[in-house]
Design an enzyme around this catalytic site. Structure first.
Site, PDB file in Angstrom:
ATOM      1  NE  ARG A 155      -2.166   1.605   3.786  1.00  0.00           N
ATOM      2  CZ  ARG A 155      -3.278   2.309   4.344  1.00  0.00           C
ATOM      3  NH1 ARG A 155      -4.011   3.031   3.975  1.00  0.00           N
ATOM      4  NH2 ARG A 155      -2.685   2.430   5.621  1.00  0.00           N
ATOM      5  CG  ASP A 169      -8.048   8.338   6.429  1.00  0.00           C
ATOM      6  OD1 ASP A 169      -8.240   8.880   7.719  1.00  0.00           O
ATOM      7  OD2 ASP A 169      -7.760   7.048   6.419  1.00  0.00           O
TER       8      ASP A 169
END
Length: 887
Positions: A401, A552
């Protein structure tokens, strides 16, 4: 009289508490034990009484010297840990009770219950078998920046659970029962004497090793046990069991591959993470094959097997000797690579793929079938074959990632190096044109520019070297390449081009991650544009994976708004893929807490939008939740069963589409909730100061609880703070703000507008809304405004006090609004077991919070001495144990 099914849990907790008391008397002395008992009595009175009773508890703790107060806090923390162990063990016991009871209905979420529901809904047995055969569930295990419990202690906790299981046996002799009790005493005393605080920050490779231990201790056995249970239930329901090497579940990992915001995850860390997994897999297979050689001593064999091994009197053992030799070579090669040595050139060849390992095992299976020994074939041999299908040669496939801008920077450096301008300066159309031209020739035009890292900055070099590691990784080591903060099709094609230019073959599937509210709103259009690129359509072979970020989005707009944005984003993504005739796998980046998308597995999956689960699903499981869900084989078995049945039912029995009026009201709730949340968190000037003073956010950064920094980048704002420590800080003060802020304002406005009846109908009939409200209600039951007020009273200056009082008033309004919608008289009244668990824990967590407040006051007044930081860490562990999570 019907037996209370939860009485054994209460008995276990009482026993463990008594043994802890004995340990305190023996190790710490009678005076300390009496101090603990006195504080416990006061804390219970405070929970049943008034503000005055809580003030008396504060005075009692304030009069103790800090070392004594800390020992009292440790005692309460340890009791909470023991209660957690007892609850984990009780979950396993309850599952066994269900399976043992001859006339009891199947356990909720079990294979038997799920298959019964599917068949009763009109799905034919063949359709059920086909759906099971096509299931593809993958759990991606991730490291946790707020994982507070040391691995050493987790192993001791596991041993205590095992001893509780021993005591459940009905055939123990009195001597055996006494021995088990003595073993428990010793384990509890040894744990008390073990340091619970890490004295160095774990490295990413420490996290990799910890993750692999979960496979060794639980998942290695839980996977074949789960598949056996699935096989039995499927045969009972349809008359036919699982195919030989069916593997409906797989495992991924981010440990050692997630470099987004973590400079400690280097290309070398990723290389070693792959090798460590390969070494562990070879070691586990080696033990199984050695055991198989002991079992398969029979002489009858098929002509096919005889053709492979000749006239050996023990043909199976002869073949498995070769398998064992190659596994030893595989393990040795991984060890040599980890140590930087060349593998030995003589002897057997290491295995390259899982198929090479499975082929001789399959031959043994066929031979046993042909010679009338199928019952033997379906023992350990079948389990090993199913492990090869699930785990491959690597146990997990490591995802990589990285944040999207890092790929832009890399391609910008390359485009300028080859004299074609600045990639970063081009608009989206210019980037797509350049990317597609270079992809059509497999990135060949970029390779000369990649030969040398001279002139490239460190971050660009890291991107390139990571993909070089991917290109050289052993087959099957890697899974997906996840792009954080993805927004445009070029973000995906950028990674595809870098893989092509650096000869990553086969290339990793590229997975865009949509995280913020604004990105979620545009996700459907972004996917639609991506699938319109002809080269990319050819590349993906008819299936696209999309990741959705729960953390988030919640930090951006609050839990309620984030839940709705995620729901709508899934609908939009599914629609875009359906238009392009492309299947979609949704990858849910959930955390452990409700504030980060966590919650009961079965309910969470079934409340997804209809059609969004089509037999495939990926979900993250983080640090502490890995231990909670997979730390014991019995718990792991139940967790895997719940995941599989929920995925199956969401695929075959998708709920009805919600009424348009419900969606309209939900949009209004989300907008009001997000506005109220942002008014407090992002628009109220004094909020950030309050957050940093009223919670231990600053001090948490000094603890050795994870390899990843608490912030994505330098900066003091909430937006720069990672979602996990944001949740962790509020969990410590027991305000749990990220999970409920904004919800009360939204529901209250709708109720005042006369829409309470509609809200109640939505709660009763819409799984998504029902689960969302239930999860918020569960968090509200864990809050403690009285304790939160103690942090304010002792740490927060008067100028900021209004923020705290407004938040606590908002909490009260949220509780009232949620109770109005659910029509409950008290929070979680329909879950008495959880309610009782919270009520039992509160008097033990309260004193730890009060001690933590004093430690924080001293840390801020006297400076961060090692002694105070260690005391703070102890308090953090205790509160986390009481709340059952960190972030």
């Amino acid at each position: 009289m019907q037996r209370d099914p939860h009485q054994p849990l209460r008995d276990d907790v009482r026993l463990l508490g008594s043994l802890l008391g004995d340990t305190l008397r023996t190790v710490e002395g009678e005076a300390l034990f009496q101090a603990v008992e006195g504080v416990r009595a006061l804390a219970k009175s405070a929970r049943q009484g008034t503000e005055a009773a809580l003030a008396a508890l504060e005075r009692e703790l304030a009069e103790l010297p800090v070392p004594a107060a800390l020992t009292v806090a440790r005692a309460f923390a340890y009791f909470l840990t023991l209660a957690n162990i007892a609850e984990q063990h009780h979950r396993v016991r309850r599952r066994r009770d269900y399976e043992r009871a001859p006339n009891a209905p199947p356990q909720r979420g079990s294979f038997a219950q799920s298959f019964q529901r599917v068949l009763e809904a009109g799905i034919p047995p063949a359709g059920l078998r086909e759906a099971i055969g096509q299931l593809r569930l993958e759990l991606a295990l991730t490291a946790h920046p707020t994982e507070v419990v040391r691995r050493t202690l987790r192993q001791r906790h596991r041993r205590i659970g095992e001893l509780l299981a021993v005591r459940d046996r009905s055939d123990l002799t009195p001597a055996e029962r006494d021995a088990a009790l003595d073993d428990l005493r010793r384990e509890i005393a040894a744990t008390w004497k073990t340091d619970e605080v890490r004295h160095r920050r774990p490295t990413p490779l420490d996290e990799v090793r910890w993750g692999l231990v979960v496979f060794e201790q639980a998942l290695w056995d839980a996977v074949p046990a789960t598949l056996r249970a699935l096989d039995r239930a499927l045969e009972a329901a349809t008359g036919k069991g699982l195919p030989l090497e069916s593997a409906p579940m797989r495992f991924g990992s981010w440990m050692g591959g997630d470099r987004d915001g973590n400079p400690a995850v280097t290309p070398e860390v990723t290389r070693q993470a792959c090798l460590l997994a390969r070494w562990m897999a070879a070691d586990l297979y080696l033990a199984e094959v050695s055991a198989l050689r002991g079992e398969l001593s029979m002489r009858d064999a098929s002509d096919e097997l005889r053709g492979r091994v000749g006239d050996s009197p023990e043909p199976y053992r002869a073949l498995l000797a070769t398998v064992r030799g190659r596994l030893r070579a595989t393990k040795s090669a991984a060890s040599a690579a980890l140590e930087g040595h060349e593998p030995p050139g003589d002897g057997a060849a290491p295995y390259g793929t899982a198929e090479e390992l499975a082929e001789p095992l399959r031959l043994c299976y066929r031979s046993l079938e042909e010679t009338g020994a199928e019952i033997i074939a379906r023992g350990r041999l079948l389990d090993v074959l199913r492990r090869t299908a699930c785990f491959g040669l690597t146990l997990v496939r490591l995802d990589l990632r990285q944040e999207a801008s890092r790929h832009t920077d890399a391609l910008d450096a390359i485009s300028q190096r080859i004299g074609e301008g600045s990639y970063a300066a081009w608009d989206e159309a210019g980037r797509l044109g350049w990317l597609c031209r270079n992809l059509e020739n497999d990135g060949a035009g970029l390779r000369a520019a990649l030969d040398s890292a001279i002139g490239l900055d460190d971050q660009v070099g890291d991107v390139i070297e990571t993909l070089r590691v991917a290109a050289a990784a052993p087959p099957g080591s890697l899974g997906a390449y996840v792009i954080s903060m993805a927004r445009e099709p070029s973000d995906v094609l950028a990674v595809e081009l870098l893989q092509a230019a650096l000869r990553v073959a086969p290339p990793l599937r590229v997975v865009p991650l949509f995280e913020t509210v604004s990105d979620l709103r545009l996700a459907g259009d972004a996917v639609r544009k991506l699938l319109a690129v002809p080269w990319y359509r050819r590349r993906i072979g008819g299936r696209q994976e999309i990741m959705l970020g729960y953390s988030d989005s919640a930090k951006d707009g609050g839990r309620l708004a984030a839940s709705w944005e995620l729901y709508r984003a899934q609908e939009a993504i599914v629609a875009a893929c359906r238009e392009a005739d492309v299947a979609v796998t949704l990858f849910h980046g959930r955390g452990g807490t409700v504030g980060r998308g966590g919650g009961p597995t079965h309910l969470a999956i079934q409340s997804q939008p209809p059609g969004s689960v089509d037999g495939t699903l990926r979900v993250t499981e983080q640090g502490e939740m890995i231990d909670a869900k997979f730390g014991l084989p019995g718990i792991a078995l139940r967790t895997l069963e719940l995941y599989l049945t929920a995925t199956l039912e969401a695929t075959l029995l998708p709920g009805a589409q919600p009424r348009p009026a419900w969606c309209g009201l939900m949009s209004e709730l989300a907008d009001r909730s997000r506005a109220a949340y942002r008014r407090m968190v992002y628009e109220r000037p004094e909020f950030l100061d309050y957050f940093r003073i009223a919670t231990p956010e600053r001090e948490l950064a000094h603890l050795n609880i994870g390899s990843r920094p608490a912030r994505r980048a330098a900066g003091a704002g909430v937006e720069s703070l990672r979602a996990i420590p944001w949740v962790f800080a509020w969990t410590q003060t027991r305000l749990m703000l990220p999970a409920w802020l904004g919800v009360g304002a939204a529901l209250t406005a709708a109720i005042e507008a006369g829409r309470l009846a509609e809200l109640r109908t939505m709660y009763r009939e819409w799984p998504f809304f029902h689960s969302t409200v239930d999860l918020i209600e569960m968090v509200l039951a864990k809050t403690s405004p009285e304790i939160t007020a103690r942090y304010d009273a002792h740490l927060v200056p008067e100028r900021l006090g209004r923020v705290g009082s407004d938040l606590r008033q908002g909490l009260r309004e949220t509780v009232d609004a949620v109770l109005s919608v659910t029509e409950h008289r008290q929070l979680i009244e329909d879950n008495p077991v959880l309610r009782r668990s919270i009520e039992v824990r509160n008097p033990y967590v309260d004193p730890i919070n009060i001690v933590q407040v004093e430690i924080l006051r001293r840390l801020r007044a006297e400076g961060e001495s090692p002694e105070l930081l260690e005391a703070f860490a102890v308090s953090v562990n205790g509160i986390a144990a009481g709340m059952r999570n960190t972030g």
